[in-house]
Design a protein around this motif. Sequence first.
Motif, PDB file in Angstrom:
ATOM      1  N   ALA A 228       0.824  -1.276  -0.023  1.00 60.39           N
ATOM      2  CA  ALA A 228       0.025  -0.123  -0.106  1.00 60.39           C
ATOM      3  C   ALA A 228       0.944   1.281   0.193  1.00 60.39           C
ATOM      4  CB  ALA A 228      -0.935  -0.111   1.196  1.00 60.39           C
ATOM      5  N   LEU A 229       1.913   1.267   0.579  1.00 53.95           N
ATOM      6  CA  LEU A 229       2.733   2.675   0.725  1.00 53.95           C
ATOM      7  C   LEU A 229       3.494   2.716  -0.412  1.00 53.95           C
ATOM      8  CD1 LEU A 229       3.488   4.814   2.887  1.00 53.95           C
ATOM      9  CD2 LEU A 229       5.472   3.439   3.475  1.00 53.95           C
ATOM     10  N   ASP A 230       3.890   1.571  -1.125  1.00 55.51           N
ATOM     11  CA  ASP A 230       4.734   1.570  -2.461  1.00 55.51           C
ATOM     12  C   ASP A 230       3.731   2.243  -3.504  1.00 55.51           C
ATOM     13  OD1 ASP A 230       7.151   0.670  -1.253  1.00 55.51           O
ATOM     14  OD2 ASP A 230       6.401  -1.410  -1.955  1.00 55.51           O
ATOM     15  N   ASP A 231       2.495   1.793  -3.391  1.00 54.20           N
ATOM     16  CA  ASP A 231       1.390   2.143  -4.277  1.00 54.20           C
ATOM     17  C   ASP A 231       1.250   3.599  -4.178  1.00 54.20           C
ATOM     18  OD1 ASP A 231      -0.716   1.746  -6.132  1.00 54.20           O
ATOM     19  OD2 ASP A 231      -2.134   2.186  -4.332  1.00 54.20           O
ATOM     20  N   GLN A 232       1.242   4.247  -2.826  1.00 59.98           N
ATOM     21  CA  GLN A 232       0.929   5.504  -2.771  1.00 59.98           C
ATOM     22  C   GLN A 232       2.159   6.393  -3.222  1.00 59.98           C
ATOM     23  OE1 GLN A 232      -0.660   6.954   1.295  1.00 59.98           O
ATOM     24  NE2 GLN A 232       1.554   7.860   1.510  1.00 59.98           N
ATOM     25  N   GLN A 233       3.506   5.971  -3.128  1.00 59.73           N
ATOM     26  CA  GLN A 233       4.473   6.776  -3.482  1.00 59.73           C
ATOM     27  C   GLN A 233       4.638   6.574  -5.181  1.00 59.73           C
ATOM     28  OE1 GLN A 233       7.571   4.565  -1.395  1.00 59.73           O
ATOM     29  NE2 GLN A 233       7.296   5.708   0.455  1.00 59.73           N
ATOM     30  N   MET A 234       4.088   5.349  -5.654  1.00 58.31           N
ATOM     31  CA  MET A 234       4.221   5.369  -7.022  1.00 58.31           C
ATOM     32  C   MET A 234       3.232   6.295  -7.564  1.00 58.31           C
ATOM     33  SD  MET A 234       4.280   1.758  -9.444  1.00 58.31           S
ATOM     34  CE  MET A 234       2.964   1.963 -10.394  1.00 58.31           C
ATOM     35  N   GLY A 235       2.068   6.531  -7.063  1.00 55.28           N
ATOM     36  CA  GLY A 235       1.004   7.403  -7.407  1.00 55.28           C
ATOM     37  C   GLY A 235       1.678   8.606  -7.755  1.00 55.28           C
ATOM     38  N   ALA A 236       2.274   9.270  -6.902  1.00 56.53           N
ATOM     39  CA  ALA A 236       3.002  10.707  -6.842  1.00 56.53           C
ATOM     40  C   ALA A 236       3.979  10.692  -7.893  1.00 56.53           C
ATOM     41  CB  ALA A 236       3.626  10.973  -5.415  1.00 56.53           C
ATOM     42  N   VAL A 237       4.497   9.606  -8.148  1.00 64.20           N
ATOM     43  CA  VAL A 237       5.578   9.594  -9.229  1.00 64.20           C
ATOM     44  C   VAL A 237       4.998   9.791 -10.503  1.00 64.20           C
ATOM     45  CG1 VAL A 237       7.540   8.175 -10.040  1.00 64.20           C
ATOM     46  CG2 VAL A 237       7.529   8.413  -7.831  1.00 64.20           C
ATOM     47  N   VAL A 238       4.152   8.674 -10.770  1.00 64.02           N
ATOM     48  CA  VAL A 238       3.529   8.591 -12.082  1.00 64.02           C
ATOM     49  C   VAL A 238       2.695  10.049 -12.296  1.00 64.02           C
ATOM     50  CG1 VAL A 238       1.183   7.822 -12.957  1.00 64.02           C
ATOM     51  CG2 VAL A 238       2.729   6.230 -11.863  1.00 64.02           C
ATOM     52  N   MET A 239       2.123  10.774 -11.330  1.00 60.35           N
ATOM     53  CA  MET A 239       1.690  12.036 -11.612  1.00 60.35           C
ATOM     54  C   MET A 239       2.682  13.153 -12.131  1.00 60.35           C
ATOM     55  SD  MET A 239      -1.288  13.909 -11.017  1.00 60.35           S
ATOM     56  CE  MET A 239      -1.552  15.495 -11.815  1.00 60.35           C
ATOM     57  N   LYS A 240       3.827  13.030 -11.487  1.00 59.47           N
ATOM     58  CA  LYS A 240       4.967  13.885 -11.798  1.00 59.47           C
ATOM     59  C   LYS A 240       5.412  13.684 -13.136  1.00 59.47           C
ATOM     60  CE  LYS A 240       7.158  17.443 -10.100  1.00 59.47           C
ATOM     61  NZ  LYS A 240       6.642  18.566 -10.646  1.00 59.47           N
TER      62      LYS A 240
END
Length: 287
Positions: A228-240
């Motif tokens: 879940a935490l990796d998923d959250q971090q990946m979300g921000a990276v994908v957005m950027k």
Amino acid sequence: MHHDHHQPAFDSWSIVSPGVLLITILLGVGYFLLIGPWRQKRGYEETPSLWKKRGFVIGLAVFYFALGPVNTFAHDSFSAHMMEMALVYMVVPPLILLGLPSWVYRPLWSTPKRGKLFRFVTYPLVTLVIFNGFFSMYHLPVVFDTIMASSVLMAVSHIVLGIAAFMMWWPLTCPVPEKDRLNPLQKLGYIIGDSILITPACALIAFSDVLMYQAFQEAPVAFTFLGALDDQQMGAVVMKIIQEGAYGAVLGYTFYQWVKEHKRKEQEEAESIQPRGENGDTSTMVY
């Protein structure tokens, strides 16, 4: 083990998202009717160039992909949710804005009052602050969880963010040439400003050690290789990444237009000087 009640969300039918597909097809048909028969009936000369038509169609395809297939996973995966947001607000608006011919937009200035209002809502500083402000507020955990818990709030917030996104892209893509307020250098500044303003929200999510959103804590792990935490971090990276890609592309387009305009002016100047030279052979120099 107990997440089988979520299973139906991932059947192929919901991934296809027939409703979104139908809307996308109708928008596509509407577009070609608008720039074809309707345009001829109204006597408008200007028709979008081939690459603008392609851009519009790609914009519609991205719209479908984001609100259809990606959205299917967006309720269970934060990175899918961010990918959907990034595509809908960063990729779709510039393609749609540029794909429509300028006569579609001219009625926005048909009365002085309307013109004034539209000038204000597309004023570069206003659009920057409104879009990035809304975007950052949306991602505050308390706001986000409240929105995610209500389908009405979700619909309203996406409409508001969608309008703000189109406003934010207007000064950059400005599809009505005579209303373009920013020169290429100012557009560069605008993009840098945009990048800076959106970064805190992305950075906050990317570097958080805790799960920020209640909405995704209970969700089954859609992609087992991602915690879940990796998923959250990946979300921000994908957005950027998507956002930087979109800004980069528009920047490239801006400079391409600028160089083209520069060359055209040089050519006009050359042509206005030429007739004074020797008659005959100078005309070939232009080509």
